[in-house]
Design a protein around this motif. Structure first.
Motif, PDB file in Angstrom:
ATOM      1  N   VAL A   1       0.844  -1.193   0.000  1.00 20.54           N
ATOM      2  CA  VAL A   1       0.000   0.000   0.000  1.00 20.54           C
ATOM      3  C   VAL A   1       0.879   1.243   0.000  1.00 20.54           C
ATOM      4  CG1 VAL A   1      -1.688   1.299   1.359  1.00 20.54           C
ATOM      5  CG2 VAL A   1      -1.864  -1.184   1.205  1.00 20.54           C
ATOM      6  N   SER A   2       0.497   2.250  -0.787  1.00 22.44           N
ATOM      7  CA  SER A   2       1.223   3.529  -0.768  1.00 22.44           C
ATOM      8  C   SER A   2       0.572   4.485   0.218  1.00 22.44           C
ATOM      9  CB  SER A   2       1.278   4.145  -2.170  1.00 22.44           C
ATOM     10  OG  SER A   2      -0.014   4.374  -2.696  1.00 22.44           O
ATOM     11  N   ASN A   3       1.375   4.925   1.201  1.00 21.34           N
ATOM     12  CA  ASN A   3       0.973   5.964   2.149  1.00 21.34           C
ATOM     13  C   ASN A   3       1.459   7.279   1.555  1.00 21.34           C
ATOM     14  OD1 ASN A   3       0.525   7.649   4.328  1.00 21.34           O
ATOM     15  ND2 ASN A   3       1.212   6.167   5.853  1.00 21.34           N
ATOM     16  N   HIS A   4       0.585   7.920   0.826  1.00 24.68           N
ATOM     17  CA  HIS A   4       0.927   8.977  -0.127  1.00 24.68           C
ATOM     18  C   HIS A   4       1.719  10.133   0.474  1.00 24.68           C
ATOM     19  CE1 HIS A   4       0.435  11.804  -3.424  1.00 24.68           C
ATOM     20  NE2 HIS A   4      -0.226  12.633  -2.643  1.00 24.68           N
TER      21      HIS A   4
ATOM     22  N   VAL B   1       4.451   9.347  -2.664  1.00 27.59           N
ATOM     23  CA  VAL B   1       4.284   8.195  -3.551  1.00 27.59           C
ATOM     24  C   VAL B   1       2.807   8.023  -3.867  1.00 27.59           C
ATOM     25  CG1 VAL B   1       4.223   6.576  -1.602  1.00 27.59           C
ATOM     26  CG2 VAL B   1       4.797   5.746  -3.886  1.00 27.59           C
ATOM     27  N   SER B   2       2.517   7.779  -5.137  1.00 24.70           N
ATOM     28  CA  SER B   2       1.121   7.628  -5.584  1.00 24.70           C
ATOM     29  C   SER B   2       0.867   6.218  -6.112  1.00 24.70           C
ATOM     30  CB  SER B   2       0.799   8.669  -6.653  1.00 24.70           C
ATOM     31  OG  SER B   2       0.851   9.967  -6.140  1.00 24.70           O
ATOM     32  N   GLY B   3       1.179   5.986  -7.408  1.00 31.37           N
ATOM     33  CA  GLY B   3       0.841   4.717  -8.040  1.00 31.37           C
ATOM     34  C   GLY B   3       1.830   3.608  -7.730  1.00 31.37           C
ATOM     35  N   LEU B   4       1.340   2.367  -7.778  1.00 27.51           N
ATOM     36  CA  LEU B   4       2.152   1.169  -7.571  1.00 27.51           C
ATOM     37  C   LEU B   4       1.816   0.148  -8.644  1.00 27.51           C
ATOM     38  CD1 LEU B   4       1.620   0.506  -3.730  1.00 27.51           C
ATOM     39  CD2 LEU B   4       3.558   1.684  -4.780  1.00 27.51           C
ATOM     40  N   ALA B   5       2.844  -0.501  -9.188  1.00 29.62           N
ATOM     41  CA  ALA B   5       2.633  -1.613 -10.126  1.00 29.62           C
ATOM     42  C   ALA B   5       3.825  -2.549 -10.030  1.00 29.62           C
ATOM     43  CB  ALA B   5       2.480  -1.102 -11.556  1.00 29.62           C
ATOM     44  N   PHE B   6       3.563  -3.851 -10.027  1.00 28.07           N
ATOM     45  CA  PHE B   6       4.639  -4.823  -9.942  1.00 28.07           C
ATOM     46  C   PHE B   6       5.228  -5.121 -11.308  1.00 28.07           C
ATOM     47  CE2 PHE B   6       3.201  -5.776  -5.646  1.00 28.07           C
ATOM     48  CZ  PHE B   6       4.420  -6.030  -5.024  1.00 28.07           C
ATOM     49  N   THR B   7       6.535  -5.374 -11.323  1.00 33.33           N
ATOM     50  CA  THR B   7       7.220  -5.821 -12.532  1.00 33.33           C
ATOM     51  C   THR B   7       7.112  -7.346 -12.613  1.00 33.33           C
ATOM     52  OG1 THR B   7       9.367  -6.184 -11.494  1.00 33.33           O
ATOM     53  CG2 THR B   7       8.868  -3.942 -12.256  1.00 33.33           C
ATOM     54  N   THR B   8       7.582  -7.910 -13.717  1.00 30.48           N
ATOM     55  CA  THR B   8       7.503  -9.358 -13.898  1.00 30.48           C
ATOM     56  C   THR B   8       8.442 -10.119 -12.966  1.00 30.48           C
ATOM     57  OG1 THR B   8       9.101  -9.164 -15.707  1.00 30.48           O
ATOM     58  CG2 THR B   8       6.764  -9.199 -16.299  1.00 30.48           C
ATOM     59  N   ASN B   9       9.441  -9.438 -12.406  1.00 31.11           N
ATOM     60  CA  ASN B   9      10.357 -10.132 -11.482  1.00 31.11           C
ATOM     61  C   ASN B   9      10.127  -9.754 -10.028  1.00 31.11           C
ATOM     62  OD1 ASN B   9      11.356  -7.566 -11.411  1.00 31.11           O
ATOM     63  ND2 ASN B   9      13.480  -8.097 -11.875  1.00 31.11           N
ATOM     64  N   GLY B  10       8.995  -9.098  -9.745  1.00 36.45           N
ATOM     65  CA  GLY B  10       8.621  -8.842  -8.360  1.00 36.45           C
ATOM     66  C   GLY B  10       9.087  -7.529  -7.776  1.00 36.45           C
TER      67      GLY B  10
ATOM     68  N   LEU C   1       8.767  -3.271  -7.587  1.00 34.15           N
ATOM     69  CA  LEU C   1       7.647  -2.333  -7.645  1.00 34.15           C
ATOM     70  C   LEU C   1       8.044  -1.082  -8.404  1.00 34.15           C
ATOM     71  CD1 LEU C   1       5.911  -2.159  -4.122  1.00 34.15           C
ATOM     72  CD2 LEU C   1       4.760  -2.436  -6.322  1.00 34.15           C
ATOM     73  N   VAL C   2       7.228  -0.667  -9.362  1.00 32.13           N
ATOM     74  CA  VAL C   2       7.387   0.624 -10.012  1.00 32.13           C
ATOM     75  C   VAL C   2       6.432   1.597  -9.324  1.00 32.13           C
ATOM     76  CG1 VAL C   2       7.347   1.899 -12.183  1.00 32.13           C
ATOM     77  CG2 VAL C   2       7.862  -0.545 -12.187  1.00 32.13           C
ATOM     78  N   THR C   3       6.949   2.775  -8.940  1.00 31.12           N
ATOM     79  CA  THR C   3       6.123   3.751  -8.238  1.00 31.12           C
ATOM     80  C   THR C   3       6.177   5.093  -8.942  1.00 31.12           C
ATOM     81  OG1 THR C   3       7.806   4.716  -6.762  1.00 31.12           O
ATOM     82  CG2 THR C   3       6.823   2.612  -6.097  1.00 31.12           C
ATOM     83  N   THR C   4       5.087   5.845  -8.807  1.00 31.42           N
ATOM     84  CA  THR C   4       5.048   7.234  -9.269  1.00 31.42           C
ATOM     85  C   THR C   4       4.897   8.150  -8.066  1.00 31.42           C
ATOM     86  OG1 THR C   4       2.636   7.150  -9.553  1.00 31.42           O
ATOM     87  CG2 THR C   4       4.005   6.606 -11.469  1.00 31.42           C
ATOM     88  N   GLY C   5       5.308   9.410  -8.236  1.00 34.02           N
ATOM     89  CA  GLY C   5       5.161  10.374  -7.152  1.00 34.02           C
ATOM     90  C   GLY C   5       5.936  11.634  -7.423  1.00 34.02           C
ATOM     91  N   TRP C   6       6.355  12.322  -6.350  1.00 35.39           N
ATOM     92  CA  TRP C   6       7.155  13.535  -6.431  1.00 35.39           C
ATOM     93  C   TRP C   6       8.369  13.389  -5.535  1.00 35.39           C
ATOM     94  CZ3 TRP C   6       1.929  13.536  -5.354  1.00 35.39           C
ATOM     95  CH2 TRP C   6       1.080  14.150  -6.277  1.00 35.39           C
ATOM     96  N   ASN C   7       9.452  14.053  -5.898  1.00 39.19           N
ATOM     97  CA  ASN C   7      10.587  14.081  -4.985  1.00 39.19           C
ATOM     98  C   ASN C   7      10.404  15.226  -3.984  1.00 39.19           C
ATOM     99  OD1 ASN C   7      11.327  16.449  -6.315  1.00 39.19           O
ATOM    100  ND2 ASN C   7      12.960  15.488  -7.506  1.00 39.19           N
TER     101      ASN C   7
END
Length: 320
Positions: free
Chosen positions: A53-56, A80-89, A91-97
């Motif tokens: 879970v992303s705690n934004h 951190v906003s979006g989360l998606a798993f890659t094929t090898n486990g 996590l790709v995340t989107t957000g702001w620095n």
């Protein structure tokens, strides 16, 4: 589902078929749980049923075990906003620095974080979904665009920028293009600010076609599909979860009383399988995350943010 906040009554006449619901864990008041993802089975760091879970607001990714235990899995600088798993486990995340510049990061299975991309031309990266093994699409809620992210290069480019993905006014803080998921030959995108669910045809090489309205007057944040093509959506300030069938009909399956106040995202897991007449009947489990009313407090005030488990039906698999 009441409409005491004076919102447009877009679900006033919607059919209600509530499903079994259980809050499996909660977070303190004013926690903004933004997204969630579940890896494929077989990873040692994530036993079956583990949720991420992303705690934004504080840039944390939390690992939640099936018994509801919470552990900080990773910390991303900024938000951190979006989360998606890659094929090898991973996590790709989107957000702001920390400087509020949109970024895409990769979280390894040991929780270490690698900055993949900084995208200064983006504004508000939100939901993210796989397009291929190494390519992902992420919604830019304020630019009115979808970015193509290649994590192998890594690089990012505009995949589609279109008025139907944009806000009605740049002064409106409500996200436009928000959640997005591929199903069949289409990419589905929610435009929350315009209360639209859009469908974009995918052409040769997954190039985008012209967006079209799939459902209007629906307030969807992030969403997920089941194997039959039913869409399950978090309605955020409408404090519910809805199911939109392939014929575009809508049914409310969870309400505020079930713990889904300001629901932000949903994702499928799997429940226990039972054998019946040559099939393994597995309970379809939908997990929901919320922010407890931070976006629009209920009359009682902001409540704890929840992770809620919904039992949405049975799916049959032939025994082999």
């Amino acid at each position: 589902m009441g409409n005491s906040a004076g919102l447009p009554p877009i679900y006033a006449d919607t059919q209600i078929e509530l499903v079994p619901a259980k809050v499996i864990t909660s977070f303190p008041v004013n926690t903004f749980l933004e997204n969630l993802a579940m890896p494929a089975a077989g990873y040692a760091y994530a036993p079956d049923g583990t949720i991420f879970v992303s705690n934004h607001e504080i840039g944390k990714i939390v690992r939640i075990t099936p018994d509801g235990n919470q552990q900080i899995y990773a910390t991303v600088e900024g938000k951190v906003s979006g989360l998606a798993f890659t094929t090898n486990g991973d996590l790709v995340t989107t957000g702001w620095n920390a400087d509020s510049i949109p970024v895409v990061s990769l979280v390894k299975s040991d929780g270490t974080v690698e900055r993949l991309l900084t995208l200064p031309d983006a504004i508000f990266l939100n939901g993210i979904t796989p397009l291929s093994d190494t390519q992902y699409l992420t919604a830019d809620s304020y630019r009115g665009a979808i970015w193509l992210i290649d994590i192998a290069q890594p690089r990012g480019s505009i995949w589609l920028e279109h008025p139907m993905l944009a806000r009605s006014s740049s002064e409106n803080v409500t996200p436009a293009a928000n959640g997005l998921k591929r199903f069949g030959g289409f990419l589905y995108v929610s435009n929350t600010e315009k209360m639209l669910l859009l469908r974009i045809p995918l052409g040769i090489g997954d190039e985008p076609g012209e967006p079209e309205i799939f459902v209007e007057q629906t307030n969807i944040d992030d969403f997920a599909f089941d194997v039959e093509g039913n869409l399950y959506g978090a309605t955020h300030i409408y404090n519910s979860v809805v199911r939109i069938a392939s014929d575009r009909s809508t049914t409310i399956i969870a309400q505020a009383e079930d713990g889904v106040i300001c629901s932000t995202a949903v994702a499928f897991g799997q429940g226990k399988g039972d054998v019946y007449d040559g099939l393994c009947l597995r309970t379809a489990i939908l997990y929901v995350v919320t922010n407890g009313g931070m976006s629009l407090p209920p009359p009682t005030g902001v409540v704890p943010a929840n992770v809620v488990r919904l039992e949405v039906g049975k799916t049959g698999y032939p025994l082999t």
